[in-house]
Design an enzyme around this catalytic site. Structure first.
Site, PDB file in Angstrom:
ATOM      1  N   SER A  46       0.874  -1.170   0.000  1.00 45.22           N
ATOM      2  CA  SER A  46       0.000   0.000   0.000  1.00 45.22           C
ATOM      3  C   SER A  46       0.912   1.220   0.000  1.00 45.22           C
ATOM      4  CB  SER A  46      -0.920  -0.003   1.219  1.00 45.22           C
ATOM      5  OG  SER A  46      -1.961   0.935   1.001  1.00 45.22           O
ATOM      6  N   GLU A  47       0.607   2.178  -0.884  1.00 45.84           N
ATOM      7  CA  GLU A  47       1.582   3.244  -1.158  1.00 45.84           C
ATOM      8  C   GLU A  47       1.805   4.204   0.001  1.00 45.84           C
ATOM      9  OE1 GLU A  47      -1.198   2.692  -2.874  1.00 45.84           O
ATOM     10  OE2 GLU A  47      -2.249   4.554  -3.386  1.00 45.84           O
ATOM     11  N   ASN A  48       0.954   4.131   1.037  1.00 47.18           N
ATOM     12  CA  ASN A  48       1.225   4.987   2.195  1.00 47.18           C
ATOM     13  C   ASN A  48       2.324   4.414   3.085  1.00 47.18           C
ATOM     14  OD1 ASN A  48      -0.738   2.961   2.802  1.00 47.18           O
ATOM     15  ND2 ASN A  48      -1.059   3.941   4.769  1.00 47.18           N
ATOM     16  N   SER A  88       8.362   4.142  -0.727  1.00 48.43           N
ATOM     17  CA  SER A  88       7.199   3.460  -1.281  1.00 48.43           C
ATOM     18  C   SER A  88       7.090   3.679  -2.792  1.00 48.43           C
ATOM     19  CB  SER A  88       5.939   3.971  -0.590  1.00 48.43           C
ATOM     20  OG  SER A  88       4.812   3.289  -1.058  1.00 48.43           O
TER      21      SER A  88
END
Lengths: 218, 232
Positions: A46-48, A88
């Site tokens: 997840s990009e966070n 990320s």
């Protein structure tokens, strides 16, 4: 019969391969995690800032410091890792993530995608979508074939502001699985009970239809 | 070097109207909530805020928007804030929406002394308008410039008196890059410990990037989307 959201997610889950790192967008793509085929191992990014995302927490065990990119509370699996946003997107731009699944408002036959803005109406921002589509080797779009007014979203040319150009390889809708190549959509599979004629009538872009179009197996 | 200031008032000394601020966080996760509350109290105006999101109507940067303290937002996603959308569509608020990965890298570049870089993100979209395009390895890229700020305000889980920071889980997000890119970086932490208590092997942000550190008085840590499954 046309697929529901779960059906679309199940069909996309069949595209997962053992050993892949996968980024799932918000909405239908998130559901894909529930239908990983047996015998394969994939890890969700997840990009966070998390790799090794697990299911939602049990009631009472939510942690405000642990969310996915949709800002939902999540858990992690054994072997998970946390990292900052620059790291990320290094994973994403550097093509270390093998598959991106995301939603779209429009897709065109040259692989363009529009999913972030309706001028004068919806201004939410692109989030990580532009970075994801600019770099992913393998992008699958999960979407509905037409909008609420019944107009096709599978187009010759996108009318909305673009998120990325020439990047989408595969589209899964409630009616069909299509591949994009040579500036055309290729019909690969149809939803159980859906006719080729219905798919043709709801596709504005150029669609190549083989003599035999198998039904999806879900 | 001791970076400790006694409270949020002292930490934010020198923040003035018209300045550019970076604020860490993703959604409401890992935001410097004590400092945001203090900015509201200080009534500073015409701020340019660089932050991935704009909070919700009654928490996070939404509080500054309610008081019309923000002139310009530089963000990647602002979807959860009705007041934001209203101010943006009415033209009261200037908004620069940029891809999230480019936002992170532009902050990192600003802190790392790299004035600009080429990225594939946004090529062929309105984000690329007016930007130099160059082809590398057969693929077009656009030139993005670094971002810096008068003050970067970050939130960490643990910090020591030297300004070394450790973040927790996904509350890390933009905080480390923004800490690098502030002319003055302020860190609010949940736990403030003496130098030597944090293991140097596990520091996320080295103290060199932090000028002021304080222990936040209270952390509400609001959850934006509470998703759970029932206990078996």
């Amino acid at each position: 019969m046309a697929l529901d959201k779960i059906g679309i997610a199940k069909r996309i889950a069949q595209e997962l391969r053992d050993g892949w790192y996968v980024n799932l967008g918000i909405g239908i793509p998130t559901l894909v995690a529930n239908y990983i085929p047996e015998g394969i191992e994939v890890e969700f990014q997840s990009e966070n800032g998390v790799l090794g995302m697990g299911p939602f927490p049990f009631e009472g065990e939510e942690d405000a410091d642990l969310i996915n990119a949709g800002k939902q509370t999540i858990t992690t699996l054994k072997g998970a890792a946390f990292f900052d946003s620059a790291t990320s997107f290094a994973m994403i731009r550097g093509q270390h993530v093998q598959l991106t699944v995301l939603g779209a408002m429009e897709v065109s036959q040259n692989g363009d995608i529009a999913n972030w803005k309706i001028p004068g109406k919806m201004v939410k921002g692109m989030g990580g979508a532009m970075d994801l589509v600019a770099s992913a080797e393998n992008i699958i779009v999960a979407m509905m074939h037409s909008n609420r007014e019944g107009e096709s979203k599978i187009l010759k040319t996108c009318s909305l502001p673009l998120t990325g150009v020439g990047c989408v390889k595969k589209v899964v809708t409630e009616l069909a699985v299509m591949e994009i190549k040579d500036n055309k959509f290729y019909l690969l599979e149809r939803a159980p009970g859906v006719t080729v004629e219905e798919i043709i009538s709801k596709t504005e872009g150029d669609l190549v239809v083989p003599d035999f179009v198998p039904e999806m197996k879900l | 070097m001791n970076k400790v200031v006694k409270n949020v008032e002292e930490a934010l000394t020198g923040v003035e109207s018209g300045m550019t601020l970076m604020l860490g966080g993703f959604g409401l996760c890992g935001i410097p909530e004590n400092s945001i509350a203090q900015l509201v109290k200080m009534k500073v105006k015409d701020l340019t805020c660089i932050s991935n999101n704009a909070g919700v109507d009654d928490f996070g940067l939404g509080l500054l928007l309610q008081e019309k303290q923000i002139k310009k937002m530089i963000s990647s996603y602002v979807g959860e804030n009705a007041e934001f959308e209203r101010q943006m569509l009415s033209g009261e608020l200037e908004v620069d929406l940029i891809p999230q990965g480019s936002l992170a890298e532009r902050c990192r570049a600003g802190g790392a002394g790299i004035p600009a870089f080429f990225t594939p993100s946004g090529f062929g979209t309105e984000v690329a308008e007016g930007k130099e395009v160059r082809v590398f390895n057969g693929k077009p890229h656009i030139l993005e410039s670094a971002l810096t700020a008068d003050f970067a305000i970050v939130k960490a889980w643990k910090g020591d008196t030297e300004g070394n920071l450790v973040f927790k889980a996904t509350a890390c997000n933009f905080n480390p890059m923004m800490a690098m890119a502030g002319k003055i970086t302020i860190a609010e932490v949940e736990e403030l410990v003496p130098a030597g208590e944090l293991d140097p092997n596990f520091i996320h942000t080295p103290g060199i990037f932090v000028q002021r550190i304080f222990k936040g008085e209270k952390f509400e840590k609001r959850i934006e989307q509470r998703t759970v499954r029932p206990k078996k």
